[in-house]
Motif scaffolding. Structure first.
Motif, PDB file in Angstrom:
ATOM      1  N   THR A 248     -15.971  26.562 -62.395  1.00  0.00           N
ATOM      2  CA  THR A 248     -15.088  27.664 -62.016  1.00  0.00           C
ATOM      3  C   THR A 248     -15.452  28.852 -62.892  1.00  0.00           C
ATOM      4  N   LYS A 249     -15.390  30.041 -62.341  1.00  0.00           N
ATOM      5  CA  LYS A 249     -15.944  31.190 -63.058  1.00  0.00           C
ATOM      6  C   LYS A 249     -14.933  32.283 -63.387  1.00  0.00           C
ATOM      7  N   ARG A 250     -13.869  32.440 -62.607  1.00  0.00           N
ATOM      8  CA  ARG A 250     -12.936  33.542 -62.809  1.00  0.00           C
ATOM      9  C   ARG A 250     -12.192  33.394 -64.134  1.00  0.00           C
ATOM     10  N   PHE A 251     -11.557  32.243 -64.299  1.00  0.00           N
ATOM     11  CA  PHE A 251     -10.764  31.957 -65.494  1.00  0.00           C
ATOM     12  C   PHE A 251     -11.585  32.138 -66.768  1.00  0.00           C
ATOM     13  N   ILE A 252     -12.753  31.510 -66.794  1.00  0.00           N
ATOM     14  CA  ILE A 252     -13.555  31.501 -68.013  1.00  0.00           C
ATOM     15  C   ILE A 252     -14.170  32.875 -68.267  1.00  0.00           C
ATOM     16  N   GLY A 253     -14.536  33.573 -67.183  1.00  0.00           N
ATOM     17  CA  GLY A 253     -15.095  34.918 -67.323  1.00  0.00           C
ATOM     18  C   GLY A 253     -14.112  35.859 -67.998  1.00  0.00           C
ATOM     19  N   GLU A 254     -12.856  35.784 -67.574  1.00  0.00           N
ATOM     20  CA  GLU A 254     -11.836  36.660 -68.166  1.00  0.00           C
ATOM     21  C   GLU A 254     -11.631  36.334 -69.645  1.00  0.00           C
ATOM     22  N   LYS A 255     -11.553  35.043 -69.959  1.00  0.00           N
ATOM     23  CA  LYS A 255     -11.342  34.632 -71.361  1.00  0.00           C
ATOM     24  C   LYS A 255     -12.500  35.068 -72.248  1.00  0.00           C
ATOM     25  N   ILE A 256     -13.727  34.765 -71.806  1.00  0.00           N
ATOM     26  CA  ILE A 256     -14.900  35.038 -72.645  1.00  0.00           C
ATOM     27  C   ILE A 256     -15.065  36.531 -72.867  1.00  0.00           C
ATOM     28  N   THR A 257     -14.913  37.307 -71.806  1.00  0.00           N
ATOM     29  CA  THR A 257     -15.120  38.748 -71.920  1.00  0.00           C
ATOM     30  C   THR A 257     -14.205  39.360 -72.980  1.00  0.00           C
TER      31      THR A 257
ATOM     32  N   LEU B 149     -13.147  37.889 -75.637  1.00  0.00           N
ATOM     33  CA  LEU B 149     -13.433  37.370 -76.981  1.00  0.00           C
ATOM     34  C   LEU B 149     -14.744  37.865 -77.574  1.00  0.00           C
ATOM     35  N   LEU B 150     -15.647  38.366 -76.711  1.00  0.00           N
ATOM     36  CA  LEU B 150     -16.990  38.677 -77.213  1.00  0.00           C
ATOM     37  C   LEU B 150     -17.034  39.974 -78.010  1.00  0.00           C
ATOM     38  N   PRO B 151     -17.829  40.001 -79.101  1.00  0.00           N
ATOM     39  CA  PRO B 151     -18.021  41.246 -79.843  1.00  0.00           C
ATOM     40  C   PRO B 151     -18.895  42.218 -79.041  1.00  0.00           C
ATOM     41  N   ARG B 152     -18.806  43.499 -79.370  1.00  0.00           N
ATOM     42  CA  ARG B 152     -19.660  44.522 -78.748  1.00  0.00           C
ATOM     43  C   ARG B 152     -21.136  44.136 -78.948  1.00  0.00           C
ATOM     44  N   GLY B 153     -21.952  44.398 -77.913  1.00  0.00           N
ATOM     45  CA  GLY B 153     -23.386  44.116 -78.043  1.00  0.00           C
ATOM     46  C   GLY B 153     -23.764  42.685 -77.692  1.00  0.00           C
ATOM     47  N   VAL B 154     -22.794  41.869 -77.354  1.00  0.00           N
ATOM     48  CA  VAL B 154     -23.090  40.507 -76.878  1.00  0.00           C
ATOM     49  C   VAL B 154     -22.649  40.437 -75.413  1.00  0.00           C
ATOM     50  N   HIS B 155     -23.495  39.857 -74.558  1.00  0.00           N
ATOM     51  CA  HIS B 155     -23.204  39.876 -73.126  1.00  0.00           C
ATOM     52  C   HIS B 155     -22.990  38.468 -72.575  1.00  0.00           C
ATOM     53  N   TYR B 156     -22.147  38.396 -71.551  1.00  0.00           N
ATOM     54  CA  TYR B 156     -21.843  37.106 -70.915  1.00  0.00           C
ATOM     55  C   TYR B 156     -22.337  37.113 -69.467  1.00  0.00           C
ATOM     56  N   VAL B 157     -23.022  36.036 -69.087  1.00  0.00           N
ATOM     57  CA  VAL B 157     -23.467  35.850 -67.702  1.00  0.00           C
ATOM     58  C   VAL B 157     -22.952  34.493 -67.249  1.00  0.00           C
ATOM     59  N   GLY B 158     -22.003  34.479 -66.343  1.00  0.00           N
ATOM     60  CA  GLY B 158     -21.465  33.209 -65.846  1.00  0.00           C
ATOM     61  C   GLY B 158     -22.501  32.467 -65.021  1.00  0.00           C
ATOM     62  N   GLY B 159     -22.589  31.141 -65.217  1.00  0.00           N
ATOM     63  CA  GLY B 159     -23.550  30.345 -64.453  1.00  0.00           C
ATOM     64  C   GLY B 159     -22.903  29.080 -63.915  1.00  0.00           C
ATOM     65  N   HIS B 160     -23.457  28.566 -62.812  1.00  0.00           N
ATOM     66  CA  HIS B 160     -22.933  27.336 -62.209  1.00  0.00           C
ATOM     67  C   HIS B 160     -24.068  26.564 -61.548  1.00  0.00           C
ATOM     68  N   PRO B 161     -24.591  25.546 -62.255  1.00  0.00           N
ATOM     69  CA  PRO B 161     -25.625  24.697 -61.640  1.00  0.00           C
ATOM     70  C   PRO B 161     -24.991  23.739 -60.636  1.00  0.00           C
ATOM     71  N   MET B 162     -25.577  23.639 -59.427  1.00  0.00           N
ATOM     72  CA  MET B 162     -25.084  22.701 -58.415  1.00  0.00           C
ATOM     73  C   MET B 162     -25.774  21.365 -58.632  1.00  0.00           C
ATOM     74  N   ALA B 163     -25.461  20.728 -59.750  1.00  0.00           N
ATOM     75  CA  ALA B 163     -26.244  19.556 -60.125  1.00  0.00           C
ATOM     76  C   ALA B 163     -25.377  18.499 -60.791  1.00  0.00           C
ATOM     77  N   GLY B 164     -24.232  18.233 -60.208  1.00  0.00           N
ATOM     78  CA  GLY B 164     -23.379  17.197 -60.783  1.00  0.00           C
ATOM     79  C   GLY B 164     -23.873  15.808 -60.427  1.00  0.00           C
ATOM     80  N   ARG B 165     -23.385  14.840 -61.099  1.00  0.00           N
ATOM     81  CA  ARG B 165     -23.533  13.441 -60.695  1.00  0.00           C
ATOM     82  C   ARG B 165     -22.336  12.712 -61.276  1.00  0.00           C
ATOM     83  N   GLU B 166     -22.127  11.441 -60.838  1.00  0.00           N
ATOM     84  CA  GLU B 166     -20.943  10.738 -61.318  1.00  0.00           C
ATOM     85  C   GLU B 166     -21.061  10.368 -62.782  1.00  0.00           C
ATOM     86  N   LYS B 167     -22.294  10.080 -63.240  1.00  0.00           N
ATOM     87  CA  LYS B 167     -22.458   9.706 -64.650  1.00  0.00           C
ATOM     88  C   LYS B 167     -22.371  10.932 -65.529  1.00  0.00           C
TER      89      LYS B 167
END
Lengths: 286, 286
Positions: free
Chosen positions: A97-106, A108-126
């Motif tokens: 999920t990206k909305r919740f975490i994007g808002e939180k991280i943005t 918290l981050l200091p100036r000059g540090v950037h956030y790029v949300g990512g989501h790999p479609m690569a789950g498995r049960e293990k």
């Protein structure tokens, strides 16, 4: 940037697999985890070059930090590492999920540090480092959800790293991501777990139920064997889209139940035929 | 009875596969179907020794008749063949629901003809004689649901024929069968179709939805690509157990939705953890 230094926080299935793939591409990878045992396995398997349980130490030299902990732990981790990040460092995560975490991280981050949300479609049960696989991302989609203010160079850098894993990179608007992920992935997960729990209403029938469990049941509920912590976090970080999706599904089920009760074969048939046509189309387009 | 003469009515996926397996066991098989094209393929593929579109002719010499048409067509077929059946003939079917059809058939059969309800756990998404496979039943369960009045010799004869296909035979009470099949198979089918139809509520998002469709979605909804006619018939012939099961599932989903809305991570986690434990147990016992 040539050969950015990588730190992976959380060396489980995703973080460990990412480390294997990035190291195979010649990159320098530091692993951070609160679990010393997982770190030892990560070093032994070659997922990371060095390992530490100290967040501040782990990120001090990093150009790119991959946050691979469970989603709800991410805000606390980011608060801890923020003072120690280098100017120009890039933070990315692998949460579903990206909305919740994007808002939180943005926030918290200091100036000059950037956030790029990512989501790999690569789950498995293990889960866990023991299940890590250098080919986990190969030929899978890996979606980035940069905010409007994210510098394109930061997105390019992280996307370039991910392409070395063999994944197919795409970019998606953050709200579209969470709404679409709810109906294609999150709601099905909740429902699959519900279908399994429904069997608990038939005590004493385990043997008959087992005899009637065919390949259909195994496939439909495969994702119900996924990690409960990860899925609890997903539900709590995309609550609106998931609960709306479940309620829309329930409304459709109300209609089918009514059609079955009144013996309306045409309506029941139309329901199944529409699903078959839509699914066959989706599968053909993958 | 040695080498009973077999008639298969409906040479589709199940009937055609059954013919291939029974003929390989040296038995004499007649195929009956209303579709001449399917019969031609059945003869060419070696599913049947001879073929006819005439029900009366097709069953006149039969010791055992397999009814392999869609479930809702069975009563009309039985009414047509009843006057032409030999004394001592045995009728069996392959439908996924047994209560409805058992009541209908029992009322229609002449004295001296016996009915043994059967249910092979061997579906697949493809249908029709072209998809027939001599190994369709191998190592799969094949459940019989004889009534209290059914002679044991009739059950033994049909069970013996089915064992030649490589299937594992079990016997189950007819009501238990339909109730358990509803929760392990029928309700999951309806819900899988609902999950696919839910995607239709997001027009214009096909591309994003496609990008986010992972292996989880493909597996969970695989059965939504099944034959719509067959599943409409199943719903209409096991309506009480299926609608009750759907409503129980909806009640569980109501609870999860409430837990997600109030941010109750412990309750959401318990829901997923219970499902994982139960499913892992079922899979281990298969």
């Amino acid at each position: 940037m040539k050969n950015p230094r990588i730190t992976i926080i959380g060396v489980g299935l995703i973080g460990g697999s990412l480390g294997l793939a990035l190291k195979a591409a010649g990159l320098d990878v530091t692993g951070v985890d609160s679990d010393r045992g997982s770190l030892d396995i990560a070093v032994r398997r070659g997922s990371v070059d060095r390992a530490t349980t100290d967040l501040a130490d782990g990120v001090a030299q990093a150009d790119v930090v991959f946050l691979c902990t469970p989603v709800l732990q991410i805000p606390a981790v980011v608060a801890r590492i923020a003072p120690h990040l280098r100017e120009g460092a890039i933070i990315t995560d692998v949460g579903s999920t990206k909305r919740f975490i994007g808002e939180k991280i943005t926030r918290l981050l200091p100036r000059g540090v950037h956030y790029v949300g990512g989501h790999p479609m690569a789950g498995r049960e293990k889960s866990g480092i023991a299940a890590a696989d250098i080919n986990l991302f190969r030929d899978k989609r890996y979606i980035f959800t940069p905010a409007a203010a994210t510098p394109p160079a930061a997105v390019s850098l992280v996307a370039g790293l991910i392409r070395t894993t063999g994944a197919r990179v795409s970019v998606m608007d953050i709200s579209h991501h969470d709404d679409c992920a709810a109906v294609i992935s999150h709601v099905p997960h909740v429902v699959a777990a519900g279908l399994v729990n429904l069997l608990g209403r038939y005590p004493g029938e385990e043997e008959n139920i087992g005899a009637l469990a065919g390949g259909g049941f195994c496939d439909t509920t495969r994702i119900a064997s996924s990690n409960a912590d990860m899925w609890a976090d997903i539900c709590l970080t995309n609550p609106d889209a998931i609960t709306t999706g479940i309620e829309e599904l329930q409304a459709m089920l109300d209609e089918v139940v009514a059609a079955i009760r009144r013996g309306d074969r045409a309506a029941v048939h139309a329901f199944f035929a529409a699903a078959k046509a839509r699914r066959d189309n989706i599968i053909a387009s993958l």
